[in-house]
Design a protein around this motif. Structure first.
Motif, mmCIF file in Angstrom:
data_model
loop_
_atom_site.group_PDB
_atom_site.id
_atom_site.type_symbol
_atom_site.label_atom_id
_atom_site.label_comp_id
_atom_site.label_asym_id
_atom_site.label_seq_id
_atom_site.Cartn_x
_atom_site.Cartn_y
_atom_site.Cartn_z
ATOM 1 N N ILE A 40 8.609 -10.676 -41.191
ATOM 2 C CA ILE A 40 9.175 -11.647 -40.254
ATOM 3 C C ILE A 40 9.572 -10.894 -38.985
ATOM 4 O O ILE A 40 10.220 -9.849 -39.056
ATOM 5 C CB ILE A 40 10.423 -12.345 -40.858
ATOM 6 C CG1 ILE A 40 10.055 -13.129 -42.104
ATOM 7 C CG2 ILE A 40 11.094 -13.244 -39.826
ATOM 8 C CD1 ILE A 40 9.292 -14.392 -41.852
ATOM 9 N N PHE A 41 9.159 -11.423 -37.849
ATOM 10 C CA PHE A 41 9.422 -10.752 -36.586
ATOM 11 C C PHE A 41 10.911 -10.787 -36.248
ATOM 12 O O PHE A 41 11.636 -11.690 -36.642
ATOM 13 C CB PHE A 41 8.610 -11.396 -35.464
ATOM 14 C CG PHE A 41 7.114 -11.297 -35.668
ATOM 15 C CD1 PHE A 41 6.534 -10.307 -36.434
ATOM 16 C CD2 PHE A 41 6.275 -12.223 -35.076
ATOM 17 C CE1 PHE A 41 5.166 -10.216 -36.609
ATOM 18 C CE2 PHE A 41 4.904 -12.154 -35.232
ATOM 19 C CZ PHE A 41 4.349 -11.151 -36.005
ATOM 20 N N GLU A 42 11.327 -9.797 -35.482
ATOM 21 C CA GLU A 42 12.707 -9.709 -35.028
ATOM 22 C C GLU A 42 12.885 -10.579 -33.789
ATOM 23 O O GLU A 42 11.958 -10.734 -32.993
ATOM 24 C CB GLU A 42 13.040 -8.244 -34.709
ATOM 25 C CG GLU A 42 14.488 -7.999 -34.385
ATOM 26 C CD GLU A 42 14.788 -6.540 -34.093
ATOM 27 O OE1 GLU A 42 15.793 -6.293 -33.418
ATOM 28 O OE2 GLU A 42 14.010 -5.658 -34.515
ATOM 29 N N ASN A 43 14.086 -11.117 -33.606
ATOM 30 C CA ASN A 43 14.376 -11.974 -32.462
ATOM 31 C C ASN A 43 15.658 -11.499 -31.789
ATOM 32 O O ASN A 43 16.717 -11.517 -32.408
ATOM 33 C CB ASN A 43 14.525 -13.427 -32.918
ATOM 34 C CG ASN A 43 14.725 -14.387 -31.771
ATOM 35 O OD1 ASN A 43 14.788 -14.001 -30.618
ATOM 36 N ND2 ASN A 43 14.827 -15.653 -32.097
ATOM 37 N N ARG A 44 15.557 -11.086 -30.544
ATOM 38 C CA ARG A 44 16.725 -10.621 -29.796
ATOM 39 C C ARG A 44 17.185 -11.655 -28.764
ATOM 40 O O ARG A 44 17.853 -11.303 -27.800
ATOM 41 C CB ARG A 44 16.403 -9.308 -29.102
ATOM 42 C CG ARG A 44 16.186 -8.189 -30.085
ATOM 43 C CD ARG A 44 16.094 -6.859 -29.402
ATOM 44 N NE ARG A 44 15.829 -5.826 -30.391
ATOM 45 C CZ ARG A 44 15.216 -4.702 -30.126
ATOM 46 N NH1 ARG A 44 14.785 -4.450 -28.915
ATOM 47 N NH2 ARG A 44 15.008 -3.820 -31.073
ATOM 48 N N THR A 45 16.803 -12.911 -28.955
ATOM 49 C CA THR A 45 17.182 -13.971 -28.022
ATOM 50 C C THR A 45 18.094 -14.978 -28.717
ATOM 51 O O THR A 45 18.316 -14.904 -29.920
ATOM 52 C CB THR A 45 15.940 -14.720 -27.491
ATOM 53 O OG1 THR A 45 15.422 -15.564 -28.522
ATOM 54 C CG2 THR A 45 14.865 -13.760 -27.010
ATOM 55 N N PHE A 46 18.586 -15.936 -27.939
ATOM 56 C CA PHE A 46 19.411 -17.002 -28.502
ATOM 57 C C PHE A 46 18.570 -18.185 -28.977
ATOM 58 O O PHE A 46 19.103 -19.156 -29.481
ATOM 59 C CB PHE A 46 20.435 -17.473 -27.459
ATOM 60 C CG PHE A 46 21.488 -16.432 -27.183
ATOM 61 C CD1 PHE A 46 22.457 -16.133 -28.129
ATOM 62 C CD2 PHE A 46 21.494 -15.742 -25.985
ATOM 63 C CE1 PHE A 46 23.418 -15.169 -27.887
ATOM 64 C CE2 PHE A 46 22.456 -14.779 -25.728
ATOM 65 C CZ PHE A 46 23.427 -14.494 -26.678
ATOM 66 N N THR A 55 5.709 -15.556 -36.272
ATOM 67 C CA THR A 55 5.208 -14.840 -37.447
ATOM 68 C C THR A 55 4.144 -15.667 -38.154
ATOM 69 O O THR A 55 3.059 -15.166 -38.471
ATOM 70 C CB THR A 55 6.360 -14.515 -38.428
ATOM 71 O OG1 THR A 55 7.364 -13.771 -37.750
ATOM 72 C CG2 THR A 55 5.852 -13.723 -39.620
ATOM 73 N N GLU A 56 4.434 -16.930 -38.379
ATOM 74 C CA GLU A 56 3.496 -17.813 -39.063
ATOM 75 C C GLU A 56 2.201 -17.986 -38.266
ATOM 76 O O GLU A 56 1.098 -17.937 -38.826
ATOM 77 C CB GLU A 56 4.148 -19.175 -39.296
ATOM 78 C CG GLU A 56 3.281 -20.131 -40.079
ATOM 79 C CD GLU A 56 3.974 -21.472 -40.316
ATOM 80 O OE1 GLU A 56 3.246 -22.466 -40.459
ATOM 81 O OE2 GLU A 56 5.211 -21.509 -40.366
ATOM 82 N N LYS A 60 -1.667 -16.792 -39.398
ATOM 83 C CA LYS A 60 -2.798 -17.727 -39.419
ATOM 84 C C LYS A 60 -3.951 -17.212 -38.565
ATOM 85 O O LYS A 60 -5.111 -17.246 -38.991
ATOM 86 C CB LYS A 60 -2.370 -19.108 -38.921
ATOM 87 C CG LYS A 60 -1.575 -19.878 -39.929
ATOM 88 C CD LYS A 60 -1.200 -21.245 -39.400
ATOM 89 C CE LYS A 60 -0.340 -21.989 -40.391
ATOM 90 N NZ LYS A 60 0.095 -23.288 -39.870
ATOM 91 N N GLN A 61 -3.644 -16.709 -37.371
ATOM 92 C CA GLN A 61 -4.678 -16.170 -36.485
ATOM 93 C C GLN A 61 -5.353 -14.944 -37.113
ATOM 94 O O GLN A 61 -6.566 -14.789 -37.029
ATOM 95 C CB GLN A 61 -4.078 -15.786 -35.129
ATOM 96 C CG GLN A 61 -3.644 -16.938 -34.283
ATOM 97 C CD GLN A 61 -4.779 -17.540 -33.504
ATOM 98 O OE1 GLN A 61 -5.786 -16.896 -33.222
ATOM 99 N NE2 GLN A 61 -4.618 -18.796 -33.144
#
Length: 168
Positions: A40-46, A55-56, A60-61
């Protein structure tokens, strides 16, 4: 005589068409790898949830467009790490009366790193990599803001997977 010249022209042309010219429309991905771990990718935003959507979409790609399969990190050849660093919205146009936003753009920006797990070598590193998505919030069409984010995520996922190609 003309018929004979025609046969001399058609023979090599037919051979060329049947054998091809060595060109392909398939994307070229490094063939020494078979599997990719995609945590699962990290998120540094609100903007919560954008990391899950991205991530999903990338998974798929990867499975649709590449020869790679997604597996757990313990058995993978490579590891794809992505961090969402910015999500911003910008007004592209507004109505003449009332200055109501008519078209908005969502831009999702990430940093990504693709690593060879056997050697620890970084195969690819990109900073400030982004994908846009547009939506229309005004009455009549009335797209929801999530639509803009979804289109930005989908565009970005496609661009991320395309960067995994060999550059030849």
């Amino acid at each position: 005589m003309k018929a004979n010249g025609f046969k001399c022209f058609i023979g090599p042309l037919l051979i060329l068409l049947l054998t091809g010219c060595g060109y392909s429309n398939q994307e070229l991905y490094p063939d020494q790898y078979r599997t990719v771990a995609v945590p699962i990718f990290e998120n540094r935003t609100f903007y919560r949830g954008v990391e899950d959507q991205l991530t999903e979409a990338v998974i798929k790609q990867l499975e649709q467009r590449t020869p790679y399969k997604r597996v757990a990190a313990a058995t993978a050849d490579t590891l794809l790490l992505v961090t969402v660093t910015n999500v911003q919205q910008a007004q592209l146009s507004r109505t003449r009366t009332g200055s109501i936003p008519q078209e908005l753009e969502v831009l999702v920006t990430v940093d990504l790193e693709w690593k060879d797990l056997a050697t620890g070598e970084t195969l690819l590193s990109r900073r400030g990599f982004s994908g846009p998505g547009r939506y229309i919030p005004t009455a009549g069409i009335s797209d929801r803001p999530e639509y803009g984010q979804w289109t930005a995520v989908d565009q970005l996922a496609s661009r991320i997977v395309s960067t995994l190609r060999d550059d030849w």
